[in-house]
Design a protein around this motif. Structure first.
Motif, short mmCIF file in Angstrom:
data_model
loop_
_atom_site.label_atom_id
_atom_site.label_comp_id
_atom_site.label_asym_id
_atom_site.label_seq_id
_atom_site.Cartn_x
_atom_site.Cartn_y
_atom_site.Cartn_z
N TYR A 177 -7.72 -12.82 -90.20
CA TYR A 177 -7.63 -13.04 -91.63
C TYR A 177 -6.32 -12.49 -92.19
N GLU A 179 -3.62 -11.75 -90.48
CA GLU A 179 -2.46 -12.43 -89.90
C GLU A 179 -2.10 -13.67 -90.72
N ASP A 180 -3.13 -14.41 -91.09
CA ASP A 180 -2.87 -15.60 -91.93
C ASP A 180 -2.30 -15.19 -93.28
N GLU A 181 -2.81 -14.08 -93.77
CA GLU A 181 -2.34 -13.58 -95.06
C GLU A 181 -0.84 -13.26 -95.00
N ARG A 184 1.22 -16.34 -94.92
CA ARG A 184 1.24 -16.96 -96.25
C ARG A 184 2.26 -16.28 -97.15
N TYR A 205 1.00 -15.84 -82.13
CA TYR A 205 0.42 -16.49 -83.30
C TYR A 205 1.36 -16.42 -84.50
N HIS A 230 3.06 -23.40 -88.13
CA HIS A 230 1.94 -22.60 -88.65
C HIS A 230 1.03 -23.51 -89.44
N PRO A 231 -0.26 -23.29 -89.52
CA PRO A 231 -1.00 -22.29 -88.73
C PRO A 231 -1.19 -22.75 -87.28
#
Lengths: 253, 279
Positions: A177, A179-181, A184, A205, A230-231
């Motif tokens: 979670y 990592e995606d943040e 972004r 990643y 990404h993603p």
């Protein structure tokens, strides 16, 4: 060793012959690399390879024995450049609210009040921290506290944002979670990021480029470009191929 | 997520409010217990005196002390001053000493804890002075300052000064290195870090030190007023001994106790204000 440094305008950050000795112990040996503006770089290496020393040199917490780090062609200086650091340990200031924590670095930089306000509001919005604005760090869950710290790093609009294994103490769900943040925020704000980790999957990643460090005395063993959009899908063959390749490079001494 | 339990839907504010409400309830319970404790203690005391278990020449009953308290509000006998004057005289001595100790001691401790050079410079002298009991300064104080307010305040100052220094010193030494490094990467100067990170993080310890200092200041008061005085709670106690009036002695002790508790409560309020983030 001191050949004249020539700034290449293509790069935001240039590291030249960075060396650090602690007495007899040679920790970092002649590290050179460049980072483009807005690039996301991951640094991986075996445990105890001097990753933390490497980061502390980049942020000027300690001074190098030889070589230097240049930002926009000038030797890096925390009072002049915007460096931001996300530490491994919880580093939110316990007596300040979330909002005050986000403001702290900007106030030290003595930015004008409306600039501070707009940046802090932007981060609060991007990270969805509205309901925690007036909470103190100890009232937050660990992941929220870490998000505040990451937000605080990005709020500096840093020339260079350094992250030292920020997710090493979190379970896998939170890590994915956050990592995606981070991706972004990085895309939204265009910061230049150096992310240190010992987790190869995490590096694959996140990074556009992975620097693999060797054992002590540490040098850069290899650079790996990750040309995946990404993603990323951690189960795709390309992803697995790169991850395996990096793993093999680390294993090989 | 549709069937999430009700607690999940609380906002952060509501959750905090809930925890605080619980805390308040426990506090009320503890307060009631404390009051009952005091009442039971007084009751046993009163019964022991009234029933004649203890000779009234050695121990006065609480009711006698209370009656004396009322009389002493207007009657200067037998020690020469009404209670209000005694209290004011004592407050003047202890508060002068106490605030001086805070004003001098805390900055000294903070600077010692932060700046290595300053520490090396001051520490040896401080370590030499530290173990000397405040009361042993009395003879020298008389020679230096006579027997007025400055002399008495000086004795109180010494007893309150040491805990202020030690706690400020220890408190700022314990500043988290991560926070210092974070401030450094923001480009803060050493003084800014001292001011914005070191001092705030030392405050918990500083307040603990002030608490000890306050206790010490009150405790040394009687000793300081033995220097020579014409009024003051310590003086009143001393006179009580001379006139063999246990009720007068006990009244002095009780008033000192009550004022001490009041100050501790005020300090607690201030601490809650400053360290409110911990709640």
């Amino acid at each position: 060793m001191s050949e004249q440094f020539v700034h290449d305008p293509e790069y935001k950050v240039e590291v030249r012959n960075l060396t650090k000795n602690f007495g007899e112990l040679k920790v970092l040996n002649d590290i050179s690399f460049n980072i483009k503006k807005g690039e996301f770089i991951c640094v991986v290496g075996p445990t105890g390879c001097g990753k933390t020393t490497f980061l502390n040199l980049l942020t000027r917490i300690i001074q190098p024995s030889a070589g230097d780090l240049y930002i926009d062609g000038e030797p890096a200086d925390p009072t002049k450049h915007n460096l931001a650091f996300v530490f491994q340990e919880p580093s939110a200031i316990p007596w300040k609210t979330v909002e005050e924590n986000l403001r702290f670095g900007l106030e030290i930089k003595k930015l004008p009040e409306d600039e501070i306000k707009s940046r802090v509001e932007n981060i609060i919005r991007l990270l969805g921290l509205e309901e925690f604005r007036n909470s103190y760090p100890h009232q937050l869950s660990m992941s929220t506290a870490q998000r505040v710290i990451i937000g605080r790093g990005f709020a500096m609009s840093p020339d260079l944002l350094l992250m030292d294994e920020p997710y090493s103490q979190m379970d896998i769900k939170l890590r994915f979670y956050l990592e995606d943040e981070v991706i972004r925020l990085w895309k939204e704000l265009g910061s230049t990021v150096v992310f240190i980790t010992h987790n190869i999957e995490e590096a694959t990643y996140l990074a556009e480029r992975i620097l693999i460090l060797s054992n002590k005395p540490t040098t850069i063993k290899e650079e790996v470009h990750v040309d995946l959009p990404h993603p990323r899908d951690v189960t795709s063959p390309d992803f697995i191929k790169i991850r395996k390749y990096v793993t093999d490079q680390i294993k090989w001494w | 997520m549709g069937s999430a339990p009700e607690t999940k839907k609380l906002t952060q504010e509501q959750r905090i409010a809930m925890v605080q409400e619980k805390k308040r309830r426990t506090q009320r319970l503890y307060l009631t217990l404390s009051i009952i404790g005091i009442l039971v203690f007084l009751l046993i005391w009163e019964i022991a005196s009234d029933a004649g278990f203890v000779n009234s020449r050695y121990l006065a009953a609480p009711s006698t002390i209370f009656k004396l308290f009322i009389t002493k509000l207007t009657d200067p006998n037998p020690d020469g001053a009404v209670l209000g004057v005694n209290i004011l005289a004592s407050l003047q001595v202890s508060l002068t000493g106490f605030f001086l100790a805070i004003i001098v001691g805390i900055p000294l401790g903070l600077l010692m804890g932060w700046y290595g050079g300053f520490e090396s410079f001051v520490r040896p002298i401080f370590e030499l002075v530290r173990p000397i009991p405040p009361v042993s300064w009395i003879p020298l104080t008389i020679v230096w300052l006579g027997i007025g307010l400055p002399a008495k305040a000086f004795i109180v100052f010494f007893s309150a000064f040491v805990p202020c220094v030690i706690n400020a010193y220890t408190g700022i030494k314990q500043t988290s290195p991560v926070l210092i490094n974070f401030a450094k990467t923001c480009g803060a100067s050493n003084f800014t870090i001292f001011w914005k990170v070191g001092i705030p993080s030392s405050l918990t310890m500083v307040f603990a030190g002030v608490r000890v200092a306050l206790g010490n200041a009150w405790a040394t008061l009687v000793a300081a007023e033995m220097l020579a005085a014409s009024s003051g709670l310590g003086y009143m106690i001393l006179m009580g001994r001379q006139f063999a009036r246990p009720d007068l002695i006990l009244l002095g002790i009780v008033v000192i106790g009550i004022i001490g508790v009041t100050f501790t409560a005020i300090l607690g309020r201030v601490e809650n204000r400053v360290l409110g983030w911990k709640k």
